[in-house]
Design a protein around this motif. Sequence first.
Motif, PDB file in Angstrom:
ATOM      1  N   LEU A  66       0.829  -1.217   0.000  1.00 20.48           N
ATOM      2  CA  LEU A  66       0.000   0.000   0.000  1.00 20.48           C
ATOM      3  C   LEU A  66       0.858   1.260   0.000  1.00 20.48           C
ATOM      4  CD1 LEU A  66      -2.994  -0.953   2.341  1.00 20.48           C
ATOM      5  CD2 LEU A  66      -2.813  -1.105  -0.144  1.00 20.48           C
ATOM      6  N   GLU A  67       2.007   1.209   0.667  1.00 15.98           N
ATOM      7  CA  GLU A  67       2.887   2.392   0.623  1.00 15.98           C
ATOM      8  C   GLU A  67       3.318   2.661  -0.813  1.00 15.98           C
ATOM      9  OE1 GLU A  67       6.077   1.772   3.417  1.00 15.98           O
ATOM     10  OE2 GLU A  67       4.787   2.270   5.130  1.00 15.98           O
ATOM     11  N   ALA A  68       3.642   1.587  -1.541  1.00 16.31           N
ATOM     12  CA  ALA A  68       4.068   1.757  -2.938  1.00 16.31           C
ATOM     13  C   ALA A  68       2.914   2.295  -3.789  1.00 16.31           C
ATOM     14  CB  ALA A  68       4.557   0.418  -3.496  1.00 16.31           C
ATOM     15  N   VAL A  69       1.716   1.747  -3.563  1.00 19.61           N
ATOM     16  CA  VAL A  69       0.535   2.202  -4.316  1.00 19.61           C
ATOM     17  C   VAL A  69       0.263   3.672  -4.022  1.00 19.61           C
ATOM     18  CG1 VAL A  69      -1.990   1.993  -4.460  1.00 19.61           C
ATOM     19  CG2 VAL A  69      -0.582  -0.075  -4.438  1.00 19.61           C
ATOM     20  N   ASN A  70       0.267   4.022  -2.740  1.00 20.00           N
ATOM     21  CA  ASN A  70      -0.074   5.400  -2.358  1.00 20.00           C
ATOM     22  C   ASN A  70       0.940   6.403  -2.887  1.00 20.00           C
ATOM     23  OD1 ASN A  70      -2.043   4.041  -1.019  1.00 20.00           O
ATOM     24  ND2 ASN A  70      -1.355   4.530   1.054  1.00 20.00           N
ATOM     25  N   GLU A  71       2.228   6.012  -2.858  1.00 21.71           N
ATOM     26  CA  GLU A  71       3.277   6.882  -3.392  1.00 21.71           C
ATOM     27  C   GLU A  71       3.029   7.187  -4.859  1.00 21.71           C
ATOM     28  OE1 GLU A  71       7.478   5.468  -3.077  1.00 21.71           O
ATOM     29  OE2 GLU A  71       6.882   5.296  -0.952  1.00 21.71           O
ATOM     30  N   LEU A  72       2.516   6.165  -5.551  1.00 19.03           N
ATOM     31  CA  LEU A  72       2.279   6.303  -6.982  1.00 19.03           C
ATOM     32  C   LEU A  72       1.026   7.144  -7.255  1.00 19.03           C
ATOM     33  CD1 LEU A  72       3.332   4.992  -9.714  1.00 19.03           C
ATOM     34  CD2 LEU A  72       1.356   3.506  -9.497  1.00 19.03           C
ATOM     35  N   LEU A  73      -0.040   6.890  -6.495  1.00 22.62           N
ATOM     36  CA  LEU A  73      -1.325   7.523  -6.801  1.00 22.62           C
ATOM     37  C   LEU A  73      -1.495   8.910  -6.197  1.00 22.62           C
ATOM     38  CD1 LEU A  73      -3.826   4.528  -6.435  1.00 22.62           C
ATOM     39  CD2 LEU A  73      -2.801   5.417  -8.512  1.00 22.62           C
ATOM     40  N   ARG A  74      -0.920   9.114  -5.017  1.00 18.20           N
ATOM     41  CA  ARG A  74      -1.204  10.368  -4.319  1.00 18.20           C
ATOM     42  C   ARG A  74      -0.837  11.615  -5.135  1.00 18.20           C
ATOM     43  NH1 ARG A  74       0.446   9.100   0.697  1.00 18.20           N
ATOM     44  NH2 ARG A  74      -1.500   8.805   1.827  1.00 18.20           N
ATOM     45  N   PRO A  75       0.320  11.620  -5.802  1.00 17.32           N
ATOM     46  CA  PRO A  75       0.665  12.826  -6.580  1.00 17.32           C
ATOM     47  C   PRO A  75      -0.359  13.133  -7.680  1.00 17.32           C
ATOM     48  CG  PRO A  75       2.559  11.366  -6.393  1.00 17.32           C
ATOM     49  CD  PRO A  75       1.385  10.613  -5.856  1.00 17.32           C
ATOM     50  N   HIS A  76      -1.147  12.137  -8.074  1.00 16.82           N
ATOM     51  CA  HIS A  76      -2.150  12.377  -9.119  1.00 16.82           C
ATOM     52  C   HIS A  76      -3.491  12.799  -8.535  1.00 16.82           C
ATOM     53  CE1 HIS A  76       0.384  10.966 -12.359  1.00 16.82           C
ATOM     54  NE2 HIS A  76       0.785  10.016 -11.549  1.00 16.82           N
ATOM     55  N   GLY A  77      -3.489  13.064  -7.227  1.00 18.98           N
ATOM     56  CA  GLY A  77      -4.701  13.616  -6.637  1.00 18.98           C
ATOM     57  C   GLY A  77      -5.694  12.604  -6.107  1.00 18.98           C
ATOM     58  N   TRP A  78      -5.357  11.315  -6.149  1.00 23.70           N
ATOM     59  CA  TRP A  78      -6.295  10.328  -5.596  1.00 23.70           C
ATOM     60  C   TRP A  78      -6.389  10.507  -4.084  1.00 23.70           C
ATOM     61  CZ3 TRP A  78      -9.277   7.123  -8.370  1.00 23.70           C
ATOM     62  CH2 TRP A  78      -8.913   6.858  -9.695  1.00 23.70           C
ATOM     63  N   THR A  79      -7.601  10.418  -3.568  1.00 24.55           N
ATOM     64  CA  THR A  79      -7.776  10.369  -2.123  1.00 24.55           C
ATOM     65  C   THR A  79      -7.598   8.913  -1.732  1.00 24.55           C
ATOM     66  OG1 THR A  79      -9.415  12.098  -2.322  1.00 24.55           O
ATOM     67  CG2 THR A  79      -9.373  10.893  -0.248  1.00 24.55           C
ATOM     68  N   ILE A  80      -6.768   8.662  -0.747  1.00 24.32           N
ATOM     69  CA  ILE A  80      -6.491   7.267  -0.363  1.00 24.32           C
ATOM     70  C   ILE A  80      -7.637   6.751   0.510  1.00 24.32           C
ATOM     71  CG2 ILE A  80      -4.822   5.738   0.747  1.00 24.32           C
ATOM     72  CD1 ILE A  80      -3.825   7.238  -1.845  1.00 24.32           C
ATOM     73  N   GLU A  81      -8.380   5.814  -0.044  1.00 27.33           N
ATOM     74  CA  GLU A  81      -9.606   5.331   0.601  1.00 27.33           C
ATOM     75  C   GLU A  81      -9.425   3.958   1.216  1.00 27.33           C
ATOM     76  OE1 GLU A  81     -12.394   6.578   0.982  1.00 27.33           O
ATOM     77  OE2 GLU A  81     -12.182   8.348  -0.223  1.00 27.33           O
ATOM     78  N   TRP A  82      -8.196   3.565   1.451  1.00 30.05           N
ATOM     79  CA  TRP A  82      -7.970   2.199   1.921  1.00 30.05           C
ATOM     80  C   TRP A  82      -6.840   2.235   2.939  1.00 30.05           C
ATOM     81  CZ3 TRP A  82      -7.741   3.873  -3.136  1.00 30.05           C
ATOM     82  CH2 TRP A  82      -6.475   4.287  -3.575  1.00 30.05           C
ATOM     83  N   SER A  83      -6.755   1.219   3.761  1.00 32.61           N
ATOM     84  CA  SER A  83      -5.697   1.159   4.768  1.00 32.61           C
ATOM     85  C   SER A  83      -5.360  -0.305   4.987  1.00 32.61           C
ATOM     86  CB  SER A  83      -6.190   1.771   6.076  1.00 32.61           C
ATOM     87  OG  SER A  83      -7.270   0.965   6.563  1.00 32.61           O
ATOM     88  N   VAL A  84      -4.253  -0.541   5.670  1.00 29.81           N
ATOM     89  CA  VAL A  84      -3.851  -1.917   5.967  1.00 29.81           C
ATOM     90  C   VAL A  84      -4.978  -2.621   6.726  1.00 29.81           C
ATOM     91  CG1 VAL A  84      -2.244  -3.338   7.299  1.00 29.81           C
ATOM     92  CG2 VAL A  84      -1.381  -1.429   5.925  1.00 29.81           C
TER      93      VAL A  84
END
Length: 358
Positions: free
Chosen positions: A161-179
Amino acid sequence: GKTSPNRGAHVSHDAEPASLAKMKKDESFLGRLGGTLARKKKSKEVSDLHEEGKNAINAPMLPTGVDIHPEDTLLEENTERIMLDPTSRENLKFKDLLKVLIDWINSELEEDRIIVKDLEEDCYDGQVLQKLFEKLSGRKLNVAEVTQSEIGQKQKLQTVLEAVNELLRPHGWTIEWSVDSIHSKNLVAILYLLVALAMHFQAPIRLPEHVSVQVVVVKKREGILQTALIQFIDAFDTLLDHAPDKLNVVKTSLITFVNKHLNKLNLEVTELESQFADGVYLILLMGLLEDYFVPLYNFYLTPESFEQKVHNVSFAFELMQDGGLKKPKARPEDVVNLNLKSTLRVLYNLFTNYKNSE
Protein backbone atom coordinates in the motif's frame (compact mmCIF):
# COMPACT_ATOMS: atom_id res chain seq x y z
CA GLY A 1 -33.92 30.59 -17.95
CA LYS A 2 -35.47 28.20 -15.47
CA THR A 3 -32.93 26.37 -13.37
CA SER A 4 -32.51 22.68 -13.08
CA PRO A 5 -33.86 21.38 -9.78
CA ASN A 6 -30.92 19.02 -9.51
CA ARG A 7 -28.31 21.65 -9.53
CA GLY A 8 -28.67 22.81 -5.95
CA ALA A 9 -28.30 19.42 -4.33
CA HIS A 10 -24.57 19.50 -3.95
CA VAL A 11 -22.93 17.02 -1.74
CA SER A 12 -20.09 17.02 0.71
CA HIS A 13 -16.90 15.76 -0.89
CA ASP A 14 -14.98 13.89 1.73
CA ALA A 15 -13.46 11.19 -0.20
CA GLU A 16 -12.85 11.31 -3.85
CA PRO A 17 -10.11 10.47 -6.25
CA ALA A 18 -9.42 13.85 -7.72
CA SER A 19 -7.59 13.03 -10.86
CA LEU A 20 -8.12 10.18 -13.21
CA ALA A 21 -4.38 10.01 -13.54
CA LYS A 22 -2.21 10.21 -16.63
CA MET A 23 -5.03 9.68 -19.08
CA LYS A 24 -4.12 10.15 -22.71
CA LYS A 25 -5.94 12.33 -25.21
CA ASP A 26 -7.37 9.42 -27.01
CA GLU A 27 -10.34 7.21 -27.39
CA SER A 28 -9.01 4.52 -25.14
CA PHE A 29 -9.16 7.06 -22.32
CA LEU A 30 -12.73 7.91 -23.14
CA GLY A 31 -13.60 4.28 -23.48
CA ARG A 32 -12.36 3.70 -20.01
CA LEU A 33 -14.10 6.65 -18.58
CA GLY A 34 -17.16 4.43 -18.67
CA GLY A 35 -17.86 4.96 -15.07
CA THR A 36 -16.61 3.83 -11.76
CA LEU A 37 -17.26 3.74 -8.15
CA ALA A 38 -15.98 7.15 -7.91
CA ARG A 39 -16.93 9.08 -4.91
CA LYS A 40 -18.82 8.53 -1.79
CA LYS A 41 -21.91 10.67 -1.69
CA LYS A 42 -22.92 11.42 1.83
CA SER A 43 -26.53 10.41 2.20
CA LYS A 44 -29.16 11.96 4.36
CA GLU A 45 -27.67 11.34 7.75
CA VAL A 46 -29.73 9.49 10.32
CA SER A 47 -28.41 11.78 12.98
CA ASP A 48 -26.38 14.91 12.37
CA LEU A 49 -23.33 12.80 11.98
CA HIS A 50 -21.34 15.48 10.32
CA GLU A 51 -19.66 18.00 12.54
CA GLU A 52 -19.99 20.80 10.00
CA GLY A 53 -23.57 19.92 9.15
CA LYS A 54 -22.59 19.63 5.50
CA ASN A 55 -25.49 19.84 3.13
CA ALA A 56 -26.60 16.26 2.78
CA ILE A 57 -28.32 14.74 -0.19
CA ASN A 58 -31.83 13.43 0.22
CA ALA A 59 -31.43 9.70 0.17
CA PRO A 60 -33.57 7.20 2.01
CA MET A 61 -33.06 6.87 5.74
CA LEU A 62 -31.19 3.85 6.97
CA PRO A 63 -33.35 0.81 6.26
CA THR A 64 -34.61 -0.72 9.48
CA GLY A 65 -33.41 -4.15 8.42
CA VAL A 66 -29.70 -3.35 8.59
CA ASP A 67 -28.12 -5.75 11.04
CA ILE A 68 -25.49 -4.34 13.31
CA HIS A 69 -23.23 -7.18 14.29
CA PRO A 70 -22.10 -7.63 17.88
CA GLU A 71 -18.48 -6.85 16.99
CA ASP A 72 -19.57 -3.44 15.70
CA THR A 73 -20.76 -2.49 19.14
CA LEU A 74 -17.21 -2.98 20.39
CA LEU A 75 -16.05 0.07 18.45
CA GLU A 76 -13.77 2.47 20.25
CA GLU A 77 -15.16 5.93 20.89
CA ASN A 78 -15.17 8.13 17.75
CA THR A 79 -14.20 5.30 15.44
CA GLU A 80 -16.20 4.01 12.53
CA ARG A 81 -16.73 0.81 10.62
CA ILE A 82 -17.88 0.68 7.00
CA MET A 83 -19.94 -2.25 5.75
CA LEU A 84 -21.64 -2.95 2.48
CA ASP A 85 -25.42 -2.86 2.76
CA PRO A 86 -26.40 -6.53 2.19
CA THR A 87 -28.97 -5.65 -0.50
CA SER A 88 -26.25 -3.94 -2.56
CA ARG A 89 -24.48 -7.24 -3.05
CA GLU A 90 -27.41 -8.34 -5.17
CA ASN A 91 -27.32 -5.23 -7.35
CA LEU A 92 -26.61 -6.38 -10.94
CA LYS A 93 -24.30 -3.48 -11.83
CA PHE A 94 -22.38 -4.07 -8.65
CA LYS A 95 -21.99 -7.76 -9.50
CA ASP A 96 -20.90 -6.69 -12.96
CA LEU A 97 -18.24 -4.43 -11.46
CA LEU A 98 -16.91 -7.29 -9.30
CA LYS A 99 -16.79 -9.59 -12.32
CA VAL A 100 -14.99 -7.04 -14.51
CA LEU A 101 -12.35 -6.49 -11.81
CA ILE A 102 -11.88 -10.21 -11.11
CA ASP A 103 -11.50 -11.00 -14.83
CA TRP A 104 -9.00 -8.15 -15.18
CA ILE A 105 -6.86 -9.36 -12.23
CA ASN A 106 -6.93 -12.92 -13.56
CA SER A 107 -5.87 -11.87 -17.05
CA GLU A 108 -3.02 -9.77 -15.57
CA LEU A 109 -1.81 -12.59 -13.30
CA GLU A 110 -2.25 -15.49 -15.68
CA GLU A 111 1.49 -16.09 -15.91
CA ASP A 112 1.71 -16.27 -12.11
CA ARG A 113 -0.94 -19.01 -12.17
CA ILE A 114 -3.00 -16.99 -9.72
CA ILE A 115 -6.75 -17.32 -9.99
CA VAL A 116 -8.94 -14.92 -8.03
CA LYS A 117 -12.51 -15.98 -7.34
CA ASP A 118 -13.56 -13.71 -4.50
CA LEU A 119 -12.14 -10.23 -3.94
CA GLU A 120 -12.54 -10.22 -0.16
CA GLU A 121 -11.04 -13.66 0.42
CA ASP A 122 -8.29 -13.35 -2.19
CA CYS A 123 -7.06 -9.78 -1.66
CA TYR A 124 -6.93 -9.34 2.10
CA ASP A 125 -3.51 -10.94 2.79
CA GLY A 126 -1.57 -8.78 0.33
CA GLN A 127 -0.30 -11.61 -1.89
CA VAL A 128 -2.54 -10.91 -4.91
CA LEU A 129 -2.25 -7.13 -4.49
CA GLN A 130 1.55 -7.45 -4.43
CA LYS A 131 1.62 -9.48 -7.66
CA LEU A 132 -0.89 -7.18 -9.35
CA PHE A 133 1.02 -4.04 -8.41
CA GLU A 134 4.33 -5.55 -9.55
CA LYS A 135 2.83 -6.60 -12.88
CA LEU A 136 1.20 -3.20 -13.53
CA SER A 137 4.09 -1.02 -12.35
CA GLY A 138 6.94 -3.20 -13.57
CA ARG A 139 8.76 -2.90 -10.24
CA LYS A 140 9.55 -5.59 -7.74
CA LEU A 141 8.60 -5.06 -4.11
CA ASN A 142 10.84 -6.20 -1.30
CA VAL A 143 8.46 -8.50 0.59
CA ALA A 144 8.49 -12.05 1.93
CA GLU A 145 6.90 -14.46 -0.54
CA VAL A 146 4.32 -16.35 1.48
CA THR A 147 3.19 -15.15 4.86
CA GLN A 148 0.74 -17.09 6.98
CA SER A 149 0.88 -15.04 10.17
CA GLU A 150 -1.33 -12.00 10.57
CA ILE A 151 1.70 -9.85 11.40
CA GLY A 152 3.47 -11.03 8.24
CA GLN A 153 0.40 -10.37 6.12
CA LYS A 154 -0.02 -6.88 7.53
CA GLN A 155 3.65 -6.10 6.94
CA LYS A 156 3.30 -7.20 3.34
CA LEU A 157 0.13 -5.12 2.93
CA GLN A 158 1.92 -2.15 4.47
CA THR A 159 4.72 -2.38 1.88
CA VAL A 160 2.31 -2.85 -1.04
CA LEU A 161 0.00 0.00 0.00
CA GLU A 162 2.89 2.39 0.62
CA ALA A 163 4.07 1.76 -2.94
CA VAL A 164 0.54 2.20 -4.32
CA ASN A 165 -0.07 5.40 -2.36
CA GLU A 166 3.28 6.88 -3.39
CA LEU A 167 2.28 6.30 -6.98
CA LEU A 168 -1.33 7.52 -6.80
CA ARG A 169 -1.20 10.37 -4.32
CA PRO A 170 0.66 12.83 -6.58
CA HIS A 171 -2.15 12.38 -9.12
CA GLY A 172 -4.70 13.62 -6.64
CA TRP A 173 -6.30 10.33 -5.60
CA THR A 174 -7.78 10.37 -2.12
CA ILE A 175 -6.49 7.27 -0.36
CA GLU A 176 -9.61 5.33 0.60
CA TRP A 177 -7.97 2.20 1.92
CA SER A 178 -5.70 1.16 4.77
CA VAL A 179 -3.85 -1.92 5.97
CA ASP A 180 -6.55 -2.58 8.55
CA SER A 181 -9.52 -2.07 6.24
CA ILE A 182 -8.11 -4.39 3.58
CA HIS A 183 -6.91 -6.99 6.05
CA SER A 184 -10.36 -7.03 7.66
CA LYS A 185 -11.76 -7.92 4.19
CA ASN A 186 -13.62 -4.63 3.84
CA LEU A 187 -14.91 -4.95 0.28
CA VAL A 188 -15.50 -1.20 -0.04
CA ALA A 189 -11.82 -0.43 0.61
CA ILE A 190 -10.68 -3.26 -1.68
CA LEU A 191 -12.89 -1.92 -4.49
CA TYR A 192 -11.65 1.65 -4.13
CA LEU A 193 -8.09 0.38 -4.37
CA LEU A 194 -8.69 -1.84 -7.41
CA VAL A 195 -10.70 0.78 -9.28
CA ALA A 196 -7.98 3.37 -8.62
CA LEU A 197 -5.31 0.98 -9.97
CA ALA A 198 -7.43 0.07 -12.99
CA MET A 199 -7.96 3.74 -13.87
CA HIS A 200 -4.39 4.77 -13.17
CA PHE A 201 -2.92 2.01 -15.30
CA GLN A 202 -5.59 2.47 -17.98
CA ALA A 203 -6.73 -1.12 -17.76
CA PRO A 204 -8.36 -2.31 -20.99
CA ILE A 205 -11.67 -2.83 -19.23
CA ARG A 206 -14.96 -1.04 -19.28
CA LEU A 207 -16.06 -0.24 -15.75
CA PRO A 208 -19.86 -0.30 -15.58
CA GLU A 209 -21.50 3.12 -15.39
CA HIS A 210 -23.79 4.40 -12.64
CA VAL A 211 -22.86 1.74 -10.11
CA SER A 212 -24.69 2.83 -7.01
CA VAL A 213 -24.22 0.75 -3.90
CA GLN A 214 -25.10 1.61 -0.38
CA VAL A 215 -22.61 1.44 2.39
CA VAL A 216 -23.54 1.47 6.04
CA VAL A 217 -21.26 3.56 8.20
CA VAL A 218 -21.42 2.78 11.89
CA LYS A 219 -19.83 5.33 14.20
CA LYS A 220 -19.52 5.39 17.92
CA ARG A 221 -19.98 8.76 19.56
CA GLU A 222 -20.40 9.25 23.29
CA GLY A 223 -20.93 5.52 23.65
CA ILE A 224 -23.85 5.50 21.20
CA LEU A 225 -23.77 3.75 17.83
CA GLN A 226 -24.91 5.90 14.95
CA THR A 227 -25.45 4.68 11.45
CA ALA A 228 -25.62 6.42 8.10
CA LEU A 229 -25.75 5.46 4.45
CA ILE A 230 -23.24 6.49 1.85
CA GLN A 231 -23.54 5.87 -1.85
CA PHE A 232 -20.93 5.37 -4.52
CA ILE A 233 -21.60 7.28 -7.69
CA ASP A 234 -19.92 7.11 -11.09
CA ALA A 235 -16.90 8.45 -12.89
CA PHE A 236 -18.57 11.31 -14.70
CA ASP A 237 -19.32 13.03 -11.42
CA THR A 238 -15.74 12.61 -10.31
CA LEU A 239 -14.45 13.90 -13.59
CA LEU A 240 -16.58 17.01 -13.51
CA ASP A 241 -16.09 17.81 -9.87
CA HIS A 242 -12.52 16.81 -9.29
CA ALA A 243 -10.50 16.59 -12.44
CA PRO A 244 -11.00 19.74 -14.47
CA ASP A 245 -7.82 19.05 -16.44
CA LYS A 246 -9.22 15.69 -17.57
CA LEU A 247 -12.55 17.33 -18.32
CA ASN A 248 -10.88 19.40 -21.01
CA VAL A 249 -9.47 16.27 -22.63
CA VAL A 250 -12.96 14.82 -22.77
CA LYS A 251 -14.44 18.02 -24.17
CA THR A 252 -11.78 18.20 -26.87
CA SER A 253 -12.47 14.63 -27.95
CA LEU A 254 -16.21 15.24 -28.02
CA ILE A 255 -15.90 18.48 -30.00
CA THR A 256 -13.66 16.75 -32.57
CA PHE A 257 -16.20 13.93 -32.84
CA VAL A 258 -19.30 16.11 -33.31
CA ASN A 259 -17.59 18.45 -35.76
CA LYS A 260 -16.36 15.57 -37.91
CA HIS A 261 -20.06 14.94 -38.62
CA LEU A 262 -21.60 18.43 -38.41
CA ASN A 263 -18.96 19.77 -40.82
CA LYS A 264 -20.76 17.80 -43.56
CA LEU A 265 -23.56 20.36 -43.18
CA ASN A 266 -21.04 23.21 -42.87
CA LEU A 267 -21.80 23.52 -39.18
CA GLU A 268 -19.20 23.93 -36.47
CA VAL A 269 -19.41 23.60 -32.69
CA THR A 270 -16.98 25.48 -30.51
CA GLU A 271 -18.73 25.28 -27.17
CA LEU A 272 -20.38 22.13 -25.84
CA GLU A 273 -22.08 23.88 -22.92
CA SER A 274 -24.43 26.03 -24.97
CA GLN A 275 -24.56 24.89 -28.57
CA PHE A 276 -26.58 21.74 -27.95
CA ALA A 277 -29.05 23.36 -25.57
CA ASP A 278 -31.79 24.02 -28.14
CA GLY A 279 -31.66 20.47 -29.49
CA VAL A 280 -31.18 21.46 -33.16
CA TYR A 281 -27.60 20.22 -33.46
CA LEU A 282 -28.46 17.06 -31.54
CA ILE A 283 -31.22 16.24 -34.05
CA LEU A 284 -29.04 17.01 -37.07
CA LEU A 285 -26.19 14.99 -35.55
CA MET A 286 -28.45 11.96 -35.10
CA GLY A 287 -29.51 12.23 -38.74
CA LEU A 288 -25.87 12.34 -39.84
CA LEU A 289 -24.85 9.44 -37.61
CA GLU A 290 -27.75 7.23 -38.65
CA ASP A 291 -27.70 8.49 -42.24
CA TYR A 292 -31.20 9.90 -42.68
CA PHE A 293 -32.77 13.29 -43.32
CA VAL A 294 -34.92 14.58 -40.49
CA PRO A 295 -37.99 16.34 -41.96
CA LEU A 296 -38.12 19.93 -40.76
CA TYR A 297 -41.76 19.66 -39.65
CA ASN A 298 -40.63 17.28 -36.88
CA PHE A 299 -38.78 19.93 -34.92
CA TYR A 300 -38.20 23.66 -34.49
CA LEU A 301 -35.25 24.81 -36.58
CA THR A 302 -35.14 28.14 -34.72
CA PRO A 303 -36.78 27.41 -31.37
CA GLU A 304 -37.79 30.49 -29.42
CA SER A 305 -39.27 29.21 -26.17
CA PHE A 306 -38.08 26.88 -23.46
CA GLU A 307 -40.86 24.44 -24.41
CA GLN A 308 -39.78 24.34 -28.07
CA LYS A 309 -36.20 23.60 -27.05
CA VAL A 310 -37.37 20.83 -24.70
CA HIS A 311 -39.45 19.43 -27.59
CA ASN A 312 -36.32 19.35 -29.77
CA VAL A 313 -34.10 17.67 -27.19
CA SER A 314 -36.82 15.11 -26.38
CA PHE A 315 -37.15 14.39 -30.09
CA ALA A 316 -33.38 13.92 -30.36
CA PHE A 317 -33.58 11.48 -27.41
CA GLU A 318 -36.28 9.53 -29.28
CA LEU A 319 -34.04 9.33 -32.35
CA MET A 320 -31.23 7.99 -30.13
CA GLN A 321 -33.48 5.26 -28.75
CA ASP A 322 -34.64 4.44 -32.29
CA GLY A 323 -30.97 3.99 -33.14
CA GLY A 324 -30.68 1.38 -30.38
CA LEU A 325 -29.11 3.57 -27.71
CA LYS A 326 -30.29 3.41 -24.11
CA LYS A 327 -32.65 6.12 -22.94
CA PRO A 328 -30.39 9.00 -21.84
CA LYS A 329 -30.04 9.33 -18.09
CA ALA A 330 -30.32 13.11 -18.37
CA ARG A 331 -33.65 14.90 -18.69
CA PRO A 332 -34.24 17.05 -21.78
CA GLU A 333 -34.80 20.03 -19.44
CA ASP A 334 -31.30 19.59 -18.00
CA VAL A 335 -29.73 19.90 -21.44
CA VAL A 336 -31.85 22.98 -22.24
CA ASN A 337 -30.81 24.47 -18.90
CA LEU A 338 -27.14 24.25 -19.94
CA ASN A 339 -26.37 21.56 -17.37
CA LEU A 340 -22.91 20.58 -18.56
CA LYS A 341 -22.87 17.17 -16.91
CA SER A 342 -26.12 16.16 -18.62
CA THR A 343 -25.01 17.46 -22.02
CA LEU A 344 -21.67 15.68 -21.77
CA ARG A 345 -23.33 12.42 -20.77
CA VAL A 346 -25.58 12.55 -23.84
CA LEU A 347 -22.72 13.38 -26.23
CA TYR A 348 -20.40 10.86 -24.60
CA ASN A 349 -23.02 8.19 -25.17
CA LEU A 350 -23.12 9.08 -28.88
CA PHE A 351 -19.33 9.14 -28.99
CA THR A 352 -18.95 5.63 -27.56
CA ASN A 353 -21.54 4.27 -29.99
CA TYR A 354 -20.55 6.06 -33.15
CA LYS A 355 -16.90 7.02 -32.74
CA ASN A 356 -15.86 4.69 -35.57
CA SER A 357 -18.56 5.72 -38.03
CA GLU A 358 -17.60 7.79 -41.02
